[in-house]
Design an enzyme around this catalytic site. Structure first.
Site, PDB file in Angstrom:
ATOM      1  N   ALA A   8      23.545  -8.872  28.406  1.00 33.49           N
ATOM      2  CA  ALA A   8      23.896  -9.996  29.314  1.00 33.49           C
ATOM      3  C   ALA A   8      23.817  -9.227  30.771  1.00 33.49           C
ATOM      4  CB  ALA A   8      25.095 -10.667  28.892  1.00 33.49           C
ATOM      5  N   CYS A   9      23.601  -8.280  30.926  1.00 34.73           N
ATOM      6  CA  CYS A   9      23.763  -7.507  32.290  1.00 34.73           C
ATOM      7  C   CYS A   9      22.437  -7.341  32.919  1.00 34.73           C
ATOM      8  CB  CYS A   9      24.145  -6.119  32.162  1.00 34.73           C
ATOM      9  SG  CYS A   9      24.203  -4.949  33.479  1.00 34.73           S
ATOM     10  N   SER A  10      22.325  -8.006  34.098  1.00 35.54           N
ATOM     11  CA  SER A  10      21.292  -8.181  35.161  1.00 35.54           C
ATOM     12  C   SER A  10      20.648  -6.743  35.488  1.00 35.54           C
ATOM     13  CB  SER A  10      21.404  -8.856  36.497  1.00 35.54           C
ATOM     14  OG  SER A  10      22.281  -8.278  37.240  1.00 35.54           O
TER      15      SER A  10
END
Length: 118
Positions: A8-10
């Site tokens: 979920a982390c860009s």
């Protein structure tokens, strides 16, 4: 090479994209699903030359009840225990290259340290 990611982390997605673009072979570890042990965290911190509080995300640290925990040698074990119990606290992505070089790849300059020089 191994990269610890939260999908979920860009920043994690950007790092894996950069590794893919560079043609680097790597193993993905979804550290929320497969949390690092206290010993693994200590080893990564040693390679980074950092302390546990240096790799803790401020908001998540507060939510985990660590906000008032002193950042000193006397409380290092408490920080390690908390990181092992709450891996979402960790800054990400963490990459360990085959030569042992370990970075927190939150920016292009850090990531460049483990990419092949072309």
């Amino acid at each position: 090479m191994e990269i610890w990611v939260n999908p979920a982390c860009s920043k994690c997605r950007a790092a894996t994209a950069a590794l893919d673009e560079a043609g680097v072979e790597y193993t993905v570890r979804r550290y929320l699903d497969d949390p690092p042990s206290r010993e693994e965290l200590a080893a990564v911190l040693d390679r980074l030359g950092l302390e546990p509080w240096d790799v803790a995300r401020p908001k998540e640290t507060k939510e985990a009840g660590l906000a008032g925990t002193p950042k000193d040698a006397g409380h290092r074990d408490a920080w390690l225990d908390a990181l092992a119990a709450n891996p979402r606290i960790l800054q990400r992505p963490i990459i360990t290259a085959d030569d042992g070089t370990t970075i927190i790849a939150r920016d292009a300059d850090s990531l460049a340290r483990v990419l092949p020089q072309g």
